[in-house]
Design a protein around this motif. Structure first.
Motif, PDB file in Angstrom:
ATOM      1  N   ARG A 243       0.844  -1.459   0.078  1.00  0.00           N
ATOM      2  CA  ARG A 243       0.068  -0.024  -0.084  1.00  0.00           C
ATOM      3  C   ARG A 243       0.939   1.201  -0.023  1.00  0.00           C
ATOM      4  O   ARG A 243       1.852   1.147   0.775  1.00  0.00           O
ATOM      5  CB  ARG A 243      -0.967   0.114   1.397  1.00  0.00           C
ATOM      6  CG  ARG A 243      -2.025  -0.973   1.248  1.00  0.00           C
ATOM      7  CD  ARG A 243      -2.898  -0.838   2.249  1.00  0.00           C
ATOM      8  NE  ARG A 243      -3.652  -2.105   2.590  1.00  0.00           N
ATOM      9  CZ  ARG A 243      -4.785  -2.211   3.374  1.00  0.00           C
ATOM     10  NH1 ARG A 243      -4.848  -1.401   4.566  1.00  0.00           N
ATOM     11  NH2 ARG A 243      -5.379  -3.222   3.387  1.00  0.00           N
ATOM     12  N   GLN A 282      -4.993  -4.101  -1.382  1.00  0.00           N
ATOM     13  CA  GLN A 282      -4.057  -3.931  -2.344  1.00  0.00           C
ATOM     14  C   GLN A 282      -3.931  -4.816  -3.711  1.00  0.00           C
ATOM     15  O   GLN A 282      -3.755  -4.214  -4.815  1.00  0.00           O
ATOM     16  CB  GLN A 282      -2.678  -4.418  -1.831  1.00  0.00           C
ATOM     17  CG  GLN A 282      -1.376  -4.129  -2.475  1.00  0.00           C
ATOM     18  CD  GLN A 282      -1.155  -2.633  -2.827  1.00  0.00           C
ATOM     19  OE1 GLN A 282      -2.150  -1.859  -2.292  1.00  0.00           O
ATOM     20  NE2 GLN A 282      -0.089  -2.188  -3.590  1.00  0.00           N
ATOM     21  N   THR A 285      -6.549  -2.955  -5.708  1.00  0.00           N
ATOM     22  CA  THR A 285      -5.951  -1.702  -6.297  1.00  0.00           C
ATOM     23  C   THR A 285      -5.121  -2.014  -7.573  1.00  0.00           C
ATOM     24  O   THR A 285      -5.105  -1.061  -8.516  1.00  0.00           O
ATOM     25  CB  THR A 285      -4.997  -1.140  -5.197  1.00  0.00           C
ATOM     26  OG1 THR A 285      -6.091  -0.609  -4.148  1.00  0.00           O
ATOM     27  CG2 THR A 285      -4.584   0.217  -5.697  1.00  0.00           C
TER      28      THR A 285
END
Length: 451
Positions: A243, A282, A285
């Motif tokens: 992250r 994550q 993302t």
């Protein structure tokens, strides 16, 4: 292929700086921290007419038999064995170091030709170190500065003596590839320690990348050319992505930037997941950014040999349906990189999505589909309370498949209707797992005055 040149030396003597200068662009990470380079990296370059295959290597650090330092050292040994000539670098500012002598012995034992570079020789203060370099028994050192480009003429003269006939085949090999057979750029991405480098090694059939239990071993994006079922694959291993809020170290920031660049320049991206934690925040993302950049996506669930299988699959399917709604039908493959299981399934999925990513649909079936889908569900009313008229559709480009819909009054067409068209188009023409882009453009009125 060109003259294979391995750049050798202890940590932080300037190997990656020289690698970038000879390559003509910034490829390898360069940082003040010693030991940034861990894997060996290769790139083709033209150095003043000499075709080179450059190999950047890790610096030597002491470590026990099972340590990462030992594995880095073995990667460097492989690079020396593969090379036609070694560029041996020392730091003239720091003077000779015991590790310089360790590497010098290794190179001498290999029997490979050596060019000795006394790097960081920007001034007369380094003259003593240049003379001291004769102790290594590797011939006459060239005063050099990789950062400022000093000594390049002498390096060119020395390399010219080792230039081989096979280097002449470089241009012919490059130009022989037509568009249909051009290489597929395939990036392997994911969080730290999910098995990306192990997967790359399993696909290549060799220990090309450093692996181990330590998280974050890979620091830079490493590209390796590879053949699979008649296709040339540029396989790119990348550093793990954490992250953004957790990244504070400048070196990790550089590694993350290198990974993102590799992923966004690739054509197909394999997102590797740990079977124990599939599609966490994550992972999602990363997947969304890959799709937003227009890349084709394949998901590989690794460590399948030790996974709670039914539970993992259910969780993955739920996450795909609820959290990755901008793309449907993503190819998901279960693998065990460590046991080399599921690799053919993975590569077949890669080839399928690559074909879809390049797909061009003929105008006639495309507009027949368009007429049918409009008949089933007409566009809504626009801002002026008149029904929006969509006239026809055309494919603007591939890679990814992108389309224009023409309308005389496109204002106010809701996103929900565009999603409906996109999903229907994806299902009808088998565009699963790749981004599909549709834009609505205003068509000209043929009766409007041109004055």
């Amino acid at each position: 292929m060109g003259l294979k040149v391995a750049i050798i030396g202890r940590a932080n003597v300037g190997k990656s700086t020289l690698f970038n200068r000879l390559a003509g662009r910034k490829i390898a990470l360069v940082h003040d921290t010693p030991g940034v380079t861990r894997d060996r990296r290769e790139v083709l370059a033209d150095f003043r007419g000499i075709n080179l295959c450059l190999i950047d290597t890790a610096g030597f650090e002491e470590g026990d038999e099972n340590s990462i330092e030992r594995r880095m050292y073995e990667q460097t040994q492989t690079a020396i064995n593969d090379a036609d000539v070694c560029l041996f670098m020392i730091d003239a500012r720091a003077g000779l170091h015991p590790y310089d002598e360790v590497f010098a012995a290794l190179v001498r034992q290999s029997g490979k030709p050596v060019i000795l570079l006394a790097n960081k020789c920007e001034g007369k203060a380094q003259e003593d170190a240049v003379f001291e370099a004769y102790k290594l028994g590797l011939g006459e050192p060239i005063p050099f500065s990789a950062e400022h480009g000093l000594g390049l003429e002498d390096l060119y003269t020395s390399l010219s003596e080792f230039d081989k006939k096979e280097s002449q085949n470089f241009d012919a090999d490059e130009n022989a590839q037509d568009d249909e057979n051009r290489p597929i750029d395939l990036a392997v991405v994911g969080r730290p320690n999910v098995g990306k480098s192990t997967l790359v090694n399993a696909l290549l059939g060799q220990n090309r990348m450093l692996t181990g239990p330590e998280a974050g071993i890979t620091r830079d994006a490493i590209k390796t050319s590879w053949q699979y079922k008649g296709h040339t694959i540029n396989l790119v291993d990348t550093a793990g992505l954490r992250r953004q809020s957790k990244i504070t170290d400048s070196l990790e920031k550089m590694s993350a930037a290198s990974t993102k660049h590799a992923a966004f320049m690739a054509q197909v991206v394999v997102l590797v997941l740990d079977a124990d934690a599939v599609l966490d925040k994550q992972d999602l993302t990363i997947a969304r950014k890959v799709i937003d950049e227009g890349r084709a996506l394949v998901i590989a669930v690794n460590k399948w040999d030790i996974a709670k299988r039914q539970q993992t699959i259910q969780k993955l399917n739920d996450k795909l349906q609820t959290s990755l709604t901008q793309i449907s039908g993503v190819e998901t493959v279960t693998i065990s990189a460590l046991k080399k299981e599921g690799l053919d399934k993975l590569m077949n999925a890669v080839l399928r999505v690559y074909q879809r990513w390049n797909k061009r649909i003929a105008t006639a079936p495309l507009n027949q589909w368009f007429a049918d889908v409009l008949e089933q569900n007409q566009p809504p009313l626009g801002k002026n309370k008149r029904r929006i008229k969509l006239k026809y559709i055309t494919q603007a480009k591939t890679r990814p498949p992108s389309f224009y819909i023409f309308s005389s009054n496109p204002e106010g067409l809701p996103e929900s209707y565009l999603r409906y068209l996109t999903n229907s188009l994806r299902d009808t023409f088998d565009l699963k797992g790749v981004p599909v882009r549709i834009a609505v453009r205003k068509s000209d009125n043929p009766y409007r005055s041109k004055d």
